[in-house]
Design a protein around this motif. Structure first.
Motif, PDB file in Angstrom:
ATOM      1  N   VAL A 194       0.736  -1.110  -0.107  1.00  0.00           N
ATOM      2  CA  VAL A 194       0.006   0.102  -0.080  1.00  0.00           C
ATOM      3  C   VAL A 194       0.704   1.285  -0.032  1.00  0.00           C
ATOM      4  CG1 VAL A 194      -1.846   1.220   1.264  1.00  0.00           C
ATOM      5  CG2 VAL A 194      -1.796  -1.322   1.102  1.00  0.00           C
ATOM      6  N   THR A 195       2.199   1.265   0.703  1.00  0.00           N
ATOM      7  CA  THR A 195       2.862   2.317   0.690  1.00  0.00           C
ATOM      8  C   THR A 195       3.548   2.588  -0.687  1.00  0.00           C
ATOM      9  OG1 THR A 195       3.729   1.993   3.080  1.00  0.00           O
ATOM     10  CG2 THR A 195       5.297   3.440   1.452  1.00  0.00           C
ATOM     11  N   GLY A 217       0.651   3.953  -2.925  1.00  0.00           N
ATOM     12  CA  GLY A 217       0.543   5.317  -2.427  1.00  0.00           C
ATOM     13  C   GLY A 217       1.581   6.112  -3.205  1.00  0.00           C
ATOM     14  N   GLY A 220       2.375  10.527  -0.920  1.00  0.00           N
ATOM     15  CA  GLY A 220       1.775   9.234  -1.254  1.00  0.00           C
ATOM     16  C   GLY A 220       2.091   8.136  -0.665  1.00  0.00           C
ATOM     17  N   ILE A 279       0.755   8.596   3.025  1.00  0.00           N
ATOM     18  CA  ILE A 279      -0.495   8.273   2.935  1.00  0.00           C
ATOM     19  C   ILE A 279      -0.935   6.925   3.148  1.00  0.00           C
ATOM     20  CG2 ILE A 279      -2.674   8.656   2.269  1.00  0.00           C
ATOM     21  CD1 ILE A 279      -1.717  11.404   1.417  1.00  0.00           C
ATOM     22  N   GLY A 280      -0.157   6.084   2.071  1.00  0.00           N
ATOM     23  CA  GLY A 280      -0.381   4.705   2.134  1.00  0.00           C
ATOM     24  C   GLY A 280      -0.167   3.626   3.173  1.00  0.00           C
TER      25      GLY A 280
END
Length: 327
Positions: free
Chosen positions: A37-38, A41, A64, A67-68
């Motif tokens: 997910v990082t 993002g 991004g 946030i991830g």
């Protein structure tokens, strides 16, 4: 040295392999989710940053990724009660039975048996979570008491020494809260609050051998975790390299995540099994000391709160037999 058997602990862990696999799925899955997910993002941020100059793209890529990472952290925070209820407490319930030399029911999976045992004693995940939080608060107070006792010793540079000791004790005590939950499970009491209260008093009156063994386990667990961290630096660095606009600190963060997953999935249950063995052997035949109970009430408001909840606890009423209810 220590009072636990490493061989016995490893043997018990092997006998609870379904829970070890479950823990690996949960914690390694979480580590992978953080990385993926990082990366997504950061990729989205990199794409958005394409509309600006290179500095703008670097900034959007970084945010991004942050946030991830934050999204996964928030999900893990929301799932903390469920993980404690199903994974940690369930594993402890099975280990307690095996430590006492009892056999698990045949024809049932360990996970389903443990879920039934935990739901019977704690009813809801929120109850178990509430007990766990109060227990951790009381353990911190006991650690503070030990720190106060060390600080009065006539040692040169005592303040710095005490700070190091306190930090180390906080790490060591991290293995003990689940041992208190193990005692609550082992007593088969309907009042889990009361069992936790009794378990804390017994721990406090035996704090010296408990802290000694917890300190040894802290050295073993965190030493092995650091070794895993070093090994994971290379694959973590590769993961960062594959992320658009990769940043150098990302490799360290991901390596720490993978080391944390190994610690939570494999090393923590080992440490808790060892501490359960020491605790149950140490308190055998003992009764809670009223003097220590009074001392804990003075030390910690959370202990007083735990005591109040134990005194006011009302067991859930059993559903009436329909045949009897209809006369």
């Amino acid at each position: 040295m220590w009072d636990f058997s490493i061989g016995r602990a490893l043997g018990l862990m092997a006998r609870t392999m379904p829970f070890i696999v479950l823990r690996m799925a949960v914690y390694f899955g979480a580590a992978v989710a953080y990385v993926l997910v990082t990366g997504v993002g950061a990729g989205v941020g990199w794409g958005i940053g394409g509309f600006g100059d290179p500095d703008f793209q670097a900034t959007t890529t970084m945010w991004g990724g942050v946030i991830g990472f934050g999204v996964v952290a928030a999900v893990m925070y929301l799932l903390r009660e469920y993980v404690l209820y199903v994974v940690k407490a369930g594993h402890i319930a099975v280990l307690v039975k095996l430590l006492d030399g009892e056999e698990l029911p045949e024809g049932r999976s360990q996970v389903s048996y443990a879920r039934e045992e935990i739901s019977r004693r704690f009813v809801q995940a929120s109850v178990l979570f509430g007990i766990d939080q109060l227990v951790k608060g009381v353990l911190r107070a006991i650690t503070g008491l030990v720190r106060g006792m060390v600080s009065i010793l006539p040692i040169p540079g005592a303040q710095q020494f005490v700070s190091i000791i306190h930090a180390f004790l906080r790490i060591a005590v991290g293995f003990i809260d689940e041992v208190i939950l193990a005692f609550a499970i082992r007593t088969n009491s309907d009042n889990a609050w009361e069992s936790a209260r009794t378990g804390l008093v017994l721990y406090a009156q035996n704090y010296k051998p408990m802290l000694k063994n917890a300190a040894w386990l802290a050295l073993i667990v965190y030493g092995l975790s650091f070794f895993v961290f070093l090994i994971m630096l290379a694959p973590a660095g590769l993961a960062v390299y594959l992320i658009p606009g990769a940043w150098s600190a990302g490799g360290v963060v991901f390596a720490l995540l993978f080391a944390w997953s190994v610690k939570a999935a494999l090393l923590e249950p080992f440490a808790i099994t060892c501490m359960m063995e020491v605790y149950f052997r140490t308190i055998k035949g003992q009764v809670p000391d009223p003097a220590w109970e009074a001392k804990l009430e003075q030390l910690s408001k959370k202990f007083s709160s735990l005591k109040e909840k134990a005194a006011s606890y009302q067991p859930p009423r059993a559903n009436p037999d329909p045949a009897t209810a209809n006369g």
